[in-house]
Design a protein around this motif. Sequence first.
Motif, PDB file in Angstrom:
ATOM      1  N   PHE A   1       0.839  -1.199   0.000  1.00 21.34           N
ATOM      2  CA  PHE A   1       0.000   0.000   0.000  1.00 21.34           C
ATOM      3  C   PHE A   1       0.878   1.255   0.000  1.00 21.34           C
ATOM      4  O   PHE A   1       0.626   2.210  -0.736  1.00 21.34           O
ATOM      5  CB  PHE A   1      -0.912  -0.018   1.228  1.00 21.34           C
ATOM      6  CG  PHE A   1      -1.936   1.081   1.270  1.00 21.34           C
ATOM      7  CD1 PHE A   1      -3.192   0.897   0.725  1.00 21.34           C
ATOM      8  CD2 PHE A   1      -1.647   2.299   1.861  1.00 21.34           C
ATOM      9  CE1 PHE A   1      -4.146   1.913   0.765  1.00 21.34           C
ATOM     10  CE2 PHE A   1      -2.580   3.333   1.905  1.00 21.34           C
ATOM     11  CZ  PHE A   1      -3.839   3.126   1.357  1.00 21.34           C
ATOM     12  N   GLN A   2       1.928   1.240   0.813  1.00 20.46           N
ATOM     13  CA  GLN A   2       2.837   2.387   0.878  1.00 20.46           C
ATOM     14  C   GLN A   2       3.664   2.508  -0.410  1.00 20.46           C
ATOM     15  O   GLN A   2       3.840   3.608  -0.944  1.00 20.46           O
ATOM     16  CB  GLN A   2       3.761   2.261   2.084  1.00 20.46           C
ATOM     17  CG  GLN A   2       3.036   2.322   3.424  1.00 20.46           C
ATOM     18  CD  GLN A   2       3.987   2.363   4.599  1.00 20.46           C
ATOM     19  OE1 GLN A   2       4.905   3.179   4.633  1.00 20.46           O
ATOM     20  NE2 GLN A   2       3.776   1.495   5.583  1.00 20.46           N
ATOM     21  N   CYS A   3       4.147   1.393  -0.912  1.00 17.07           N
ATOM     22  CA  CYS A   3       4.982   1.424  -2.120  1.00 17.07           C
ATOM     23  C   CYS A   3       4.215   1.932  -3.331  1.00 17.07           C
ATOM     24  O   CYS A   3       4.780   2.608  -4.203  1.00 17.07           O
ATOM     25  CB  CYS A   3       5.533   0.030  -2.420  1.00 17.07           C
ATOM     26  SG  CYS A   3       6.770  -0.568  -1.246  1.00 17.07           S
TER      27      CYS A   3
ATOM     28  N   CYS B   1       7.332  -3.323  -4.756  1.00 17.80           N
ATOM     29  CA  CYS B   1       6.539  -3.100  -5.967  1.00 17.80           C
ATOM     30  C   CYS B   1       7.480  -2.738  -7.112  1.00 17.80           C
ATOM     31  O   CYS B   1       8.292  -1.823  -6.988  1.00 17.80           O
ATOM     32  CB  CYS B   1       5.531  -1.980  -5.730  1.00 17.80           C
ATOM     33  SG  CYS B   1       4.572  -1.553  -7.191  1.00 17.80           S
ATOM     34  N   GLU B   2       7.383  -3.492  -8.198  1.00 11.75           N
ATOM     35  CA  GLU B   2       8.168  -3.192  -9.404  1.00 11.75           C
ATOM     36  C   GLU B   2       7.267  -2.529 -10.437  1.00 11.75           C
ATOM     37  O   GLU B   2       6.215  -3.081 -10.800  1.00 11.75           O
ATOM     38  CB  GLU B   2       8.763  -4.469  -9.984  1.00 11.75           C
ATOM     39  CG  GLU B   2       9.560  -4.236 -11.261  1.00 11.75           C
ATOM     40  CD  GLU B   2       9.994  -5.537 -11.925  1.00 11.75           C
ATOM     41  OE1 GLU B   2      10.208  -5.529 -13.159  1.00 11.75           O
ATOM     42  OE2 GLU B   2      10.106  -6.558 -11.220  1.00 11.75           O
TER      43      GLU B   2
ATOM     44  N   ALA C   1      10.741  -0.587  -2.308  1.00 12.47           N
ATOM     45  CA  ALA C   1      10.577  -1.507  -1.178  1.00 12.47           C
ATOM     46  C   ALA C   1      10.247  -0.727   0.087  1.00 12.47           C
ATOM     47  O   ALA C   1      10.654   0.423   0.245  1.00 12.47           O
ATOM     48  CB  ALA C   1      11.858  -2.319  -0.956  1.00 12.47           C
ATOM     49  N   GLN C   2       9.510  -1.368   0.994  1.00  4.05           N
ATOM     50  CA  GLN C   2       9.254  -0.800   2.313  1.00  4.05           C
ATOM     51  C   GLN C   2       9.981  -1.643   3.336  1.00  4.05           C
ATOM     52  O   GLN C   2       9.808  -2.867   3.383  1.00  4.05           O
ATOM     53  CB  GLN C   2       7.746  -0.762   2.609  1.00  4.05           C
ATOM     54  CG  GLN C   2       7.362   0.046   3.843  1.00  4.05           C
ATOM     55  CD  GLN C   2       7.324  -0.785   5.114  1.00  4.05           C
ATOM     56  OE1 GLN C   2       7.094  -1.990   5.093  1.00  4.05           O
ATOM     57  NE2 GLN C   2       7.546  -0.140   6.246  1.00  4.05           N
ATOM     58  N   LEU C   3      10.826  -1.006   4.134  1.00  4.75           N
ATOM     59  CA  LEU C   3      11.623  -1.695   5.148  1.00  4.75           C
ATOM     60  C   LEU C   3      11.209  -1.219   6.533  1.00  4.75           C
ATOM     61  O   LEU C   3      10.735  -0.089   6.696  1.00  4.75           O
ATOM     62  CB  LEU C   3      13.120  -1.426   4.954  1.00  4.75           C
ATOM     63  CG  LEU C   3      13.862  -2.134   3.811  1.00  4.75           C
ATOM     64  CD1 LEU C   3      13.394  -1.661   2.457  1.00  4.75           C
ATOM     65  CD2 LEU C   3      15.369  -1.906   3.948  1.00  4.75           C
TER      66      LEU C   3
END
Length: 391
Positions: free
Chosen positions: A159-161, A252-253, A261-263
Amino acid sequence: MDKREIKRVAVFGSTGSIGINALKVIAAFPGRFQVAALSSFSNIKLLEKQIKEFSPLMAAIARPGLALKAGRGLSSKGVKIYGPEGLNIIAEDDRIDIVVMAVSGFAAIYPLISAIKKGKHICLANKESIVAAGDIIMGLVKKHNALLIPVDSEHNAIFQCLHSGPAGRINRLYITGSGGPLRRVDEKKFPALSVKQVLNHPRWKMGKKITVDSATLMNKGLEIIEARHLFGVPIDKIKLLIHPEAVIHSMCEFVDGSIIAQLGVTDMKLPIQYALTYPDRLDTPFARLDLLDIKNLAVMKADTLKFPCLTIALAAARLAGTAPAVLNAADEIAVKAFLDEKISFTRIPGIIEDVLRAHRFVSTPSIEQIFEADLWAREKAGCIVSSLGRP
């Protein structure tokens, strides 16, 4: 902050892992949120403690018959106590601004639909309802202009990406998984595994059912189905990567080759905070990721031979229709049978597969047909469990 801006929150499943963490987040932002309602299935002792701390307007006890017995003492504290019907009543209450849906299992679909039809802000930590009835649920979200934000770390990350580019320009979604408690365990030892061994997750502290699903990798199959509905991406464009460090929560690509990416640390309070405060981002009082502490970021393919539940889930996803609902229901029954020590761990995939084979699936089901498929699958799986015994 003006008190009129304080959001009143209902936390369904407040005595579970997600619910407890949600209350910690709410308590960390007293000027922004107020607990207006709580619910528990049967943990009355903890629910009573939460009521004392947060003074909600309402509470629900979902286990049939328990509300009448336990509710008298809680009602004396000035809180309106409901039984199982209370989840729908609370979800529809106009005094509730945000619903944290942390109730596990397919039964959450009823209050979820009620909240959606009221156009509420929903923090969703229940994957089963989307797996079983994703097309219908997401259609209702659009129709009633509800705000549905996933809490699960993987979907919250996606969702964030996705804010990095338009949804129509996605090439692929990557869902990550730690590999669960059995990643390094020899497959030959699986038949003799105890419930305690399977519940020993190396990274996340979760409920028993989802921890077993993590051990079989069924949770990743369900998450792929859920992602397909939440983000409108075909199953074949959603890939699973095993990532033992659990630092990258998903990626997400986009079509231009960029991968976002979300880390973050392995702490569910962070995605819960994001889901509650969206679209804002507030300073967090919780743990942060120190990139200098990261020694390795490994990714690898999932072993579908060792973990057949993943293959079974993806097959059901491609069948679509009522198949995912049957998959989810059969899994719930099989996992409960394992937790109750009625079957061995290795029986779980076989039970699910047998139920799916016996099901006459409907390609474009109504909500009533999904409920019927769910009930049928539970009964069928229960019959199979009854015919088996631990080897």
